[in-house]
Write an enzyme that holds these catalytic residues in place. Structure first.
Site, PDB file in Angstrom:
ATOM      1  N   ALA A 127      26.944   1.400  37.698  1.00 20.49           N
ATOM      2  CA  ALA A 127      27.030   0.246  38.618  1.00 20.49           C
ATOM      3  C   ALA A 127      28.074  -0.669  38.099  1.00 20.49           C
ATOM      4  CB  ALA A 127      25.544  -0.724  38.318  1.00 20.49           C
ATOM      5  N   ARG A 177      33.740  -3.539  49.178  1.00 20.22           N
ATOM      6  CA  ARG A 177      33.552  -3.606  50.569  1.00 20.22           C
ATOM      7  C   ARG A 177      32.436  -4.340  50.961  1.00 20.22           C
ATOM      8  NH1 ARG A 177      33.113   2.395  52.160  1.00 20.22           N
ATOM      9  NH2 ARG A 177      32.875   2.900  49.821  1.00 20.22           N
ATOM     10  N   LYS A 194      27.274  -6.141  43.922  1.00 22.82           N
ATOM     11  CA  LYS A 194      26.896  -5.342  44.747  1.00 22.82           C
ATOM     12  C   LYS A 194      25.381  -5.023  44.665  1.00 22.82           C
ATOM     13  CE  LYS A 194      27.628  -0.971  45.475  1.00 22.82           C
ATOM     14  NZ  LYS A 194      28.599   0.103  45.912  1.00 22.82           N
ATOM     15  N   GLN A 228      32.382  -0.972  31.361  1.00 27.59           N
ATOM     16  CA  GLN A 228      33.323  -0.080  31.788  1.00 27.59           C
ATOM     17  C   GLN A 228      34.623  -0.860  32.142  1.00 27.59           C
ATOM     18  OE1 GLN A 228      32.813   2.134  35.322  1.00 27.59           O
ATOM     19  NE2 GLN A 228      34.247   3.901  34.473  1.00 27.59           N
ATOM     20  N   GLY A 287      30.267  14.362  48.629  1.00 28.21           N
ATOM     21  CA  GLY A 287      30.743  15.741  48.241  1.00 28.21           C
ATOM     22  C   GLY A 287      29.948  16.907  48.940  1.00 28.21           C
ATOM     23  N   GLU A 304      34.964  17.408  46.909  1.00 27.16           N
ATOM     24  CA  GLU A 304      34.924  15.923  47.353  1.00 27.16           C
ATOM     25  C   GLU A 304      35.403  15.962  49.035  1.00 27.16           C
ATOM     26  OE1 GLU A 304      33.731  13.198  45.971  1.00 27.16           O
ATOM     27  OE2 GLU A 304      32.993  14.919  44.565  1.00 27.16           O
ATOM     28  N   ASN A 362      26.104  16.252  48.019  1.00 27.95           N
ATOM     29  CA  ASN A 362      26.024  15.797  46.286  1.00 27.95           C
ATOM     30  C   ASN A 362      25.369  14.322  46.787  1.00 27.95           C
ATOM     31  OD1 ASN A 362      25.734  15.288  43.828  1.00 27.95           O
ATOM     32  ND2 ASN A 362      28.088  15.021  43.730  1.00 27.95           N
ATOM     33  N   ALA A 404      -7.171 -36.963  63.348  1.00 31.19           N
ATOM     34  CA  ALA A 404      -5.635 -36.591  63.688  1.00 31.19           C
ATOM     35  C   ALA A 404      -4.728 -37.608  63.339  1.00 31.19           C
ATOM     36  CB  ALA A 404      -5.933 -36.449  65.154  1.00 31.19           C
TER      37      ALA A 404
HETATM   38  C1  UD1 Z   1      30.350  10.276  44.269  1.00 35.11           C
HETATM   39  C2  UD1 Z   1      30.476  11.823  44.039  1.00 35.11           C
HETATM   40  C3  UD1 Z   1      30.199  12.763  45.452  1.00 35.11           C
HETATM   41  C4  UD1 Z   1      28.958  12.457  45.733  1.00 35.11           C
HETATM   42  C5  UD1 Z   1      28.833  10.628  45.884  1.00 35.11           C
HETATM   43  C6  UD1 Z   1      27.513  10.485  46.601  1.00 35.11           C
HETATM   44  C7  UD1 Z   1      32.070  11.953  42.126  1.00 35.11           C
HETATM   45  C8  UD1 Z   1      33.711  12.399  41.621  1.00 35.11           C
HETATM   46  N1  UD1 Z   1      32.041  12.167  43.519  1.00 35.11           N
HETATM   47  O1  UD1 Z   1      31.576  10.131  45.207  1.00 35.11           O
HETATM   48  O2  UD1 Z   1      30.349  13.966  45.209  1.00 35.11           O
HETATM   49  O3  UD1 Z   1      28.628  12.962  47.300  1.00 35.11           O
HETATM   50  O4  UD1 Z   1      29.202  10.121  44.899  1.00 35.11           O
HETATM   51  O5  UD1 Z   1      27.621   9.030  46.754  1.00 35.11           O
HETATM   52  O6  UD1 Z   1      31.269  11.548  41.490  1.00 35.11           O
HETATM   53  N2  UD1 Z   1      31.142   3.967  39.542  1.00 35.11           N
HETATM   54  C9  UD1 Z   1      31.120   3.309  38.414  1.00 35.11           C
HETATM   55  N3  UD1 Z   1      32.446   3.356  37.492  1.00 35.11           N
HETATM   56  C10 UD1 Z   1      33.543   4.195  38.096  1.00 35.11           C
HETATM   57  C11 UD1 Z   1      33.390   4.775  39.395  1.00 35.11           C
HETATM   58  C12 UD1 Z   1      32.153   4.730  40.013  1.00 35.11           C
HETATM   59  O7  UD1 Z   1      30.316   2.752  37.672  1.00 35.11           O
HETATM   60  O8  UD1 Z   1      34.594   4.081  37.397  1.00 35.11           O
HETATM   61  C13 UD1 Z   1      29.784   4.184  40.301  1.00 35.11           C
HETATM   62  C14 UD1 Z   1      30.005   3.126  41.234  1.00 35.11           C
HETATM   63  O9  UD1 Z   1      29.471   1.756  41.052  1.00 35.11           O
HETATM   64  C15 UD1 Z   1      28.864   3.974  42.356  1.00 35.11           C
HETATM   65  C16 UD1 Z   1      28.798   5.126  41.737  1.00 35.11           C
HETATM   66  O10 UD1 Z   1      29.527   5.227  40.692  1.00 35.11           O
HETATM   67  O11 UD1 Z   1      27.494   3.300  42.194  1.00 35.11           O
HETATM   68  C17 UD1 Z   1      29.670   6.197  42.695  1.00 35.11           C
HETATM   69  O12 UD1 Z   1      30.844   5.960  42.735  1.00 35.11           O
HETATM   70  P1  UD1 Z   1      31.641   6.080  44.136  1.00 35.11           P
HETATM   71  O13 UD1 Z   1      33.248   5.917  43.694  1.00 35.11           O
HETATM   72  O14 UD1 Z   1      30.974   5.294  45.253  1.00 35.11           O
HETATM   73  O15 UD1 Z   1      31.658   7.603  44.223  1.00 35.11           O
HETATM   74  P2  UD1 Z   1      31.985   8.615  45.442  1.00 35.11           P
HETATM   75  O16 UD1 Z   1      33.451   8.474  45.768  1.00 35.11           O
HETATM   76  O17 UD1 Z   1      31.326   8.029  46.600  1.00 35.11           O
HETATM   77 CA    CA Z   2      30.017   5.853  47.299  1.00 38.56          CA
END
Ligand code: UD1
Ligand code: CA
Length: 456
Positions: free
Chosen positions: A9, A15, A22, A72, A139, A154, A169, A378
């Site tokens: 999270a 967005r 979020k 993070q 993905g 991806e 995925n 009333a």
């Molecule tokens: C990821 C998957 C993709 C999958 C998709 C489903 C990877 C590389 N790709 O892509 O294969 O189909 O999810 O939704 O994993 N987040 C963090 N820290 C970070 C990055 C992300 O906590 O550094 C969290 C985000 O808050 C989010 C989730 O991880 O809840 C997914 O991150 P997001 O960047 O949306 O992944 P996708 O590019 O959509």
């Molecule tokens: Ca996403």
């Protein structure tokens, strides 16, 4: 085998264009992260690790003791995000379940199946997939002839023919813990400068280890929320799911599309909910009630066999066999005892109406304690506010308050007393006394036998 969970999270949720994190945006009245928490808790995982971003203090404050929050600092990708949980979880569990905090429709049953699949898998990971023609942003999953997963491509990196692949995925995985932490350290940096969790799969495949996939056929489950458009989709899907659960438990919902029931609401069997009704918060509705149309209840308890039409109720208690509305309003602290009738255009705040009391038309009752079987004519008003304080009104049982009476609080009306139409009561009224006028003056003691008929 012990299972731990990591909920991702940390994403900014840019967005959403919101000043609220979020995962704290509500879906059917509950912050979306709470669904993830409840889902893993139902697998017996009490304290999941939630990866939050640098601005995640509000998320941490919301979660309190229910999760271990790890920050993070930089969003360096999903693999990097999971790695942040290493020091909290290494050596603590056999399996690690990874889910996103922005997918509130994931079902605990699905997560349980995923964990079971991984328990039987000699390989290091099992992933959740979904077959959907709405593949945008996901993905794509490539399987080998043996059915095992060969790769995740991806979307941004996919060749045109790979984009045609329909298995997606979802982003939910169950890993063998011992393998996971080492694998995460070996993930290469991507061209975009991120560490992809999906690259753990490439490591497993290179090492010849089997990767299992479990496929869900509930397309709602894979709704991930990035924008308010997704938020509305998730809300609609969750609402449909909640309504369905109530209907299967014996509640009639005449128009599910216009019935909004919060995730924590409880409703008894044989209750009928008419359209355009909103039941929110910790509302509990008993059995055999008719609610709506056009009713809002928030944090309100309603007993059995009540009829409530076009009412707005907030932090109120309504006992059995009450009839209310249309156009009735209960504000916090309103308590209607058994058999109360509250008709059109009434407002009750911080007051108790005793059993069988009737308040048919156009009244305001605030800071009042009203006994059993009272008739409130009333237009009766408790003038409870003197400009500084809220003052109490007490009305004894079987009293009859004439139409358009002003009860200037603090004031007590004795049991069996009666006020004439249009009287302005500024002093306490004795039991069985008739008062009339402005200001109201005692006229005569009522003869119980003679006047009793007017009480009913
Ligand atoms: C990821 C998957 C993709 C999958 C998709 C489903 C990877 C590389 N790709 O892509 O294969 O189909 O999810 O939704 O994993 N987040 C963090 N820290 C970070 C990055 C992300 O906590 O550094 C969290 C985000 O808050 C989010 C989730 O991880 O809840 C997914 O991150 P997001 O960047 O949306 O992944 P996708 O590019 O959509
Ligand atoms: Ca996403």
């Amino acid at each position: 085998m012990k299972t731990a969970a990591v909920i991702l999270a940390a994403g900014q949720g840019t967005r959403m264009k919101s000043s609220t994190q979020k995962v704290l945006h509500p879906v059917c009245g509950r912050p979306m992260i709470d669904y993830s928490l409840l889902a893993v808790r139902s697998l017996g995982i009490d304290a999941p690790v939630v990866i939050i971003g640098r601005q995640g203090e509000t998320v941490q404050a919301h979660l309190g003791e229910s999760a271990i929050c790890v920050v993070q600092d930089q969003q360096l990708g999903t693999g990097h995000a999971v790695l942040q949980a290493e020091s909290a979880l290494r050596g603590q569990a056999d399996l690690v379940l990874v889910i996103y905090g922005d997918m509130p429709l994931l079902r605990s049953e699905t997560l349980a199946q995923l964990v079971e699949t991984q328990k039987k898998n000699p390989g290091p990971m099992t992933m959740l997939t979904a077959v959907s023609s709405d593949s945008h942003g996901f993905g794509r999953v490539l399987r080998g002839p043996d059915g095992f997963v060969r790769a995740i491509v991806e979307e941004a990196a996919a060749a045109p023919e790979q984009l045609q692949l329909k298995e997606l995925n979802v982003g939910v995985y169950c890993f063998a813990s011992a393998w996971l932490w080492d694998a995460l350290h070996r993930i290469p940096l991507s061209k975009k400068g991120e560490y992809y969790l999906t690259d753990t799969l490439a490591l497993a495949v290179e090492a010849g280890l089997p990767v299992q996939a479990l496929s869900t056929d509930d397309s709602a489950e894979i709704i991930g929320i990035n924008t308010r458009v997704h938020l509305a989709e998730a809300e609609a899907a969750m609402r449909a799911r909640i309504n369905r659960v109530h209907m299967l438990a014996g509640v009639t919902i005449t128009d599910p599309a216009s019935t909004y029931i919060g995730a924590d609401v409880k409703i008894g069997a044989d209750t009928v909910i008419w359209p355009n009704t909103y039941l929110r918060g910790r509302t509990v509705i008993g059995q055999g009630c008719t609610i709506g149309p056009n009713t809002i209840a928030e944090d309100t308890l309603v007993g059995d066999n009540c009829e409530i039409l076009a009412a707005v109720m907030e932090k109120a208690v309504v006992e059995d066999n009450v009839t209310m509305g249309p156009f009735a309003r209960l504000r916090p602290g309103a308590h209607l005892c058994k058999g109360v009738h509250m008709g059109n255009f009434g407002e009750v705040k911080d007051s108790t109406l005793g059993p069988e009391t009737k308040m048919g038309h156009f009244s305001y009752i605030g800071n009042a304690t009203i006994g059993e079987n009272v008739n409130i004519g009333a237009g009766t008003i408790t003038c409870n506010f003197d400009g500084v304080r809220k003052n109490p009104t007490v009305i004894g049982e079987n009293a009859f308050i004439g139409s358009d009476t002003m009860l200037v609080a603090p004031v007590t009306i004795g049991a069996g007393a009666k006020t004439g139409a249009g009287s302005v009561v500024t002093r306490d009224v004795e039991e069985n006394m008739l008062v009339v006028g402005v200001p109201a003056k005692p006229l005569r003691k009522l003869n119980e036998a003679r006047d009793d008929s007017s009480h009913k």
